[in-house]
Motif scaffolding. Structure first.
Motif, short mmCIF file in Angstrom:
data_model
loop_
_atom_site.label_atom_id
_atom_site.label_comp_id
_atom_site.label_asym_id
_atom_site.label_seq_id
_atom_site.Cartn_x
_atom_site.Cartn_y
_atom_site.Cartn_z
N MET A 1 0.85 -1.19 0.00
CA MET A 1 0.00 0.00 0.00
C MET A 1 0.89 1.24 0.00
SD MET A 1 -3.01 1.04 2.69
CE MET A 1 -1.87 1.18 4.08
N ALA A 2 0.56 2.20 -0.84
CA ALA A 2 1.34 3.43 -0.92
C ALA A 2 1.28 4.19 0.39
CB ALA A 2 0.83 4.30 -2.06
N ARG A 3 2.42 4.77 0.75
CA ARG A 3 2.47 5.54 1.98
C ARG A 3 2.07 6.98 1.69
NH1 ARG A 3 4.67 2.63 5.89
NH2 ARG A 3 5.16 4.43 7.18
N GLY A 4 1.78 7.73 2.76
CA GLY A 4 1.15 9.02 2.61
C GLY A 4 2.05 10.21 2.75
N THR A 5 1.66 11.13 3.61
CA THR A 5 2.24 12.47 3.71
C THR A 5 3.75 12.44 3.91
OG1 THR A 5 0.19 13.20 4.75
CG2 THR A 5 2.09 14.64 4.95
N LEU A 6 4.45 13.24 3.12
CA LEU A 6 5.88 13.39 3.31
C LEU A 6 6.13 14.28 4.53
CD1 LEU A 6 8.75 12.89 2.25
CD2 LEU A 6 8.51 14.97 0.88
N THR A 7 6.99 13.81 5.40
CA THR A 7 7.30 14.50 6.65
C THR A 7 8.80 14.64 6.79
OG1 THR A 7 5.31 13.60 7.68
CG2 THR A 7 7.02 14.45 9.14
N VAL A 8 9.26 15.81 7.18
CA VAL A 8 10.69 16.09 7.31
C VAL A 8 11.08 16.10 8.78
CG1 VAL A 8 12.53 17.76 6.89
CG2 VAL A 8 10.75 17.39 5.17
N LEU A 9 12.12 15.35 9.11
CA LEU A 9 12.66 15.28 10.45
C LEU A 9 14.15 15.59 10.37
CD1 LEU A 9 12.44 14.45 13.50
CD2 LEU A 9 12.97 12.10 12.75
N ASP A 10 14.62 16.54 11.18
CA ASP A 10 16.03 16.90 11.18
C ASP A 10 16.81 16.01 12.15
OD1 ASP A 10 15.22 18.90 9.50
OD2 ASP A 10 15.69 20.56 10.88
N ALA A 11 17.98 15.55 11.68
CA ALA A 11 18.88 14.77 12.53
C ALA A 11 20.30 15.32 12.31
CB ALA A 11 18.80 13.30 12.19
N PRO A 12 20.58 16.53 12.81
CA PRO A 12 21.81 17.24 12.46
C PRO A 12 23.03 16.81 13.28
CG PRO A 12 20.48 18.61 13.89
CD PRO A 12 19.69 17.35 13.65
N SER A 13 23.28 15.52 13.31
CA SER A 13 24.41 15.01 14.07
C SER A 13 25.68 15.00 13.24
CB SER A 13 24.12 13.57 14.54
OG SER A 13 25.27 13.01 15.15
N ASN A 14 26.77 15.45 13.84
CA ASN A 14 28.08 15.32 13.20
C ASN A 14 29.00 14.41 14.01
OD1 ASN A 14 28.61 16.96 15.39
ND2 ASN A 14 29.39 18.69 14.23
N LEU A 15 28.42 13.58 14.88
CA LEU A 15 29.19 12.76 15.81
C LEU A 15 30.06 11.72 15.11
CD1 LEU A 15 26.39 12.08 18.47
CD2 LEU A 15 28.33 13.65 18.69
N GLY A 16 29.70 11.35 13.88
CA GLY A 16 30.41 10.27 13.21
C GLY A 16 31.58 10.69 12.37
N LEU A 17 31.96 11.97 12.41
CA LEU A 17 33.06 12.46 11.58
C LEU A 17 34.26 12.88 12.42
CD1 LEU A 17 31.14 14.72 9.03
CD2 LEU A 17 32.31 12.57 8.52
N SER A 18 35.42 12.85 11.80
CA SER A 18 36.62 13.41 12.41
C SER A 18 36.63 14.92 12.20
CB SER A 18 37.87 12.80 11.78
OG SER A 18 37.89 11.40 11.96
N PRO A 19 37.34 15.68 13.06
CA PRO A 19 37.40 17.13 12.88
C PRO A 19 38.07 17.47 11.56
CG PRO A 19 38.26 16.48 15.03
CD PRO A 19 38.10 15.22 14.24
N TYR A 29 26.38 19.44 10.22
CA TYR A 29 25.21 19.59 11.09
C TYR A 29 24.33 20.77 10.67
CZ TYR A 29 27.44 23.52 13.54
OH TYR A 29 28.02 24.73 13.85
N LYS A 30 24.85 21.64 9.81
CA LYS A 30 24.09 22.80 9.32
C LYS A 30 23.24 22.47 8.10
CE LYS A 30 27.89 25.81 10.82
NZ LYS A 30 28.90 26.80 10.37
N LEU A 31 23.34 21.25 7.59
CA LEU A 31 22.62 20.86 6.38
C LEU A 31 21.13 21.19 6.43
CD1 LEU A 31 23.00 17.44 4.51
CD2 LEU A 31 20.75 18.33 5.07
N PRO A 32 20.41 20.80 7.48
CA PRO A 32 18.96 21.08 7.48
C PRO A 32 18.64 22.56 7.36
CG PRO A 32 19.51 19.51 9.21
CD PRO A 32 20.80 20.06 8.70
N TRP A 33 19.40 23.41 8.03
CA TRP A 33 19.11 24.85 8.00
C TRP A 33 19.32 25.40 6.59
CZ3 TRP A 33 23.10 25.60 12.46
CH2 TRP A 33 22.65 24.90 13.58
#
Length: 298
Positions: A1-19, A29-33
Motif C-alpha cells: 500500500m502506498a504511503r502518505g504524507t511526506l514529513t521532514v525530520l532533522d537529525a543534524p548530528s556530526n558525531l560520526g566524523l573526524s574534525p 550539522y548545518k545541512l537542514p538549516w
C-alpha cells in the motif's frame, strides 16, 4: 500500500566524523538549516516533525578506543529511532535531514524494531571499514555500512540487542567508486553492488528495477540512504571528501524519483553536505532542486 504524507525530520548530528581541522567541528550539522532556508519544505509540501537535537561533538580521540563519540552516538541513534518510528507507523514517508552518515544507525534501528527492511545505499564510498579489514576504527561515518550489517564498535553494532540492523542480501550499494579501498571486502559479502562506472554505462530504469529487486523482494519495505558525495565532485564539491567519476545531479534525481515512487519505500536520509564549504549556496540550490523533483508527489 502506498504511503502518505511526506514529513521532514532533522537529525543534524556530526558525531560520526573526524574534525576537519584542529579546533574545529564538521559543518554538516548545518545541512537542514541550509536546505530549509531555501524553501525545501514548501517545495515538497511536507509536514515538519522538528529536530532530534544531537549531543555535543567531542573532538578528542585516542587510537585504539573505538569509534569517536560512540557512547553519545549510541544514545542519539536510539532517540532518533524513537522519533522516527511513530512517523513510520502513521503511514508517513519520511525525509531525514542529516548530519553525517552515522544517522543511518538510528533510521535502520527504527525499521528493525518493526521487521525486515532493505537498504539502498547511495554513496561514493563503501563506508565498510571495520576491525576485520583495518588496523583501527575511528569515525562511524566512514563505517556505517559495516556497522549496520554487524561489523564494528561493539557499542554501536547491537543497540537494543537488534543488530545487525539490515541483512546483507537486502542491501544494494549504488555509486561507490571502483577504486574504493574496501571494495574487495564488500564484494565478498552478499551485498549487491553497482559502481558509479557501471551506473554510467546503463540506463536508469533498468538500474531502478535491479535495486528494487534487491531491497524489496523479501522485505516489508526499504530505506534510502543518500550520502551526497555520491554525486560527481565537479557538481557536489561541498562534502568532506568529494570524488570524481560520479553521477550528475540529473541522473541522481531520476534514480531517486524511481525508487521513491515505489510503494515499498519508507523514507530517505540525506547526509554529508557541508554549508561551510558552500558559502554561495551553489550546492544547496542543486540539492533542493534534486529533492524537490525526486520526492514531490505532484
Amino acid at each position: 500500500m502506498a504511503r502518505g504524507t511526506l514529513t521532514v525530520l532533522d537529525a543534524p548530528s556530526n558525531l560520526g566524523l573526524s574534525p576537519p581541522d584542529s579546533g574545529s567541528v564538521p559543518g554538516c550539522y548545518k545541512l537542514p538549516w541550509a536546505l530549509r532556508d531555501r524553501g525545501l519544505l514548501g517545495f515538497l509540501n511536507a509536514d515538519d516533525a522538528g529536530c532530534v537535537v544531537p549531543p555535543r561533538y567531542n573532538a578528542q580521540w585516542t587510537v585504539g578506543e573505538g569509534d569517536r563519540n560512540a557512547v553519545a552516538m549510541a544514545d542519539y541513534s536510539i532517540r532518533l529511532a524513537d522519533r522516527l518510528q511513530p512517523l513510520i507507523e502513521q503511514g508517513r514517508r519520511v525525509l531525514v535531514l542529516g548530519g553525517d552518515c552515522s544517522i543511518l544507525l538510528g533510521n535502520l534501528l527504527a525499521l528493525k524494531r518493526r521487521g525486515r527492511y532493505g537498504l539502498v545505499f547511495l554513496d561514493a564510498h563503501s563506508d565498510f571499514r571495520h576491525p576485520g579489514n583495518a588496523d583501527e576504527i575511528r569515525a562511524a561515518a566512514g563505517e556505517d555500512l559495516a556497522i549496520v550489517t554487524g561489523r564494528g564498535d561493539a557499542r554501536l553494532v547491537n543497540l537494543e540487542g537488534r543488530g545487525p540492523y539490515v541483512q546483507e542480501a537486502d542491501v544494494h550499494v549504488v555509486g561507490v567508486r571502483a577504486n574504493d579501498e574496501y571494495l574487495a571486502d564488500l564484494t565478498s559479502t552478499a551485498i549487491t553492488l553497482t559502481t558509479s562506472q557501471t551506473m554510467a554505462a546503463q540506463g536508469i530504469e533498468p538500474l531502478i528495477d535491479q535495486v528494487l529487486t534487491t531491497v524489496a523482494r523479501h522485505t516489508e519495505g526499504f530505506w534510502i540512504h543518500l550520502d551526497l558525495d555520491v554525486v560527481d565532485g565537479a557538481e557536489m564539491f561541498a562534502a568532506d571528501c568529494p570524488e570524481p567519476d560520479g553521477p550528475s545531479f540529473a541522473r541522481l534525481t531520476q534514480l531517486l524519483a524511481g525508487l521513491f515512487r515505489s510503494p515499498h519505500c519508507i523514507g530517505i536520509d540525506v547526509t554529508i553536505y557541508d554549508p561551510d564549504l558552500d558559502p554561495a549556496g551553489v550546492c544547496a540550490e542543486r540539492i533542493v532542486q534534486c529533492l524537490t523533483l525526486a520526492l514531490s508527489s505532484d
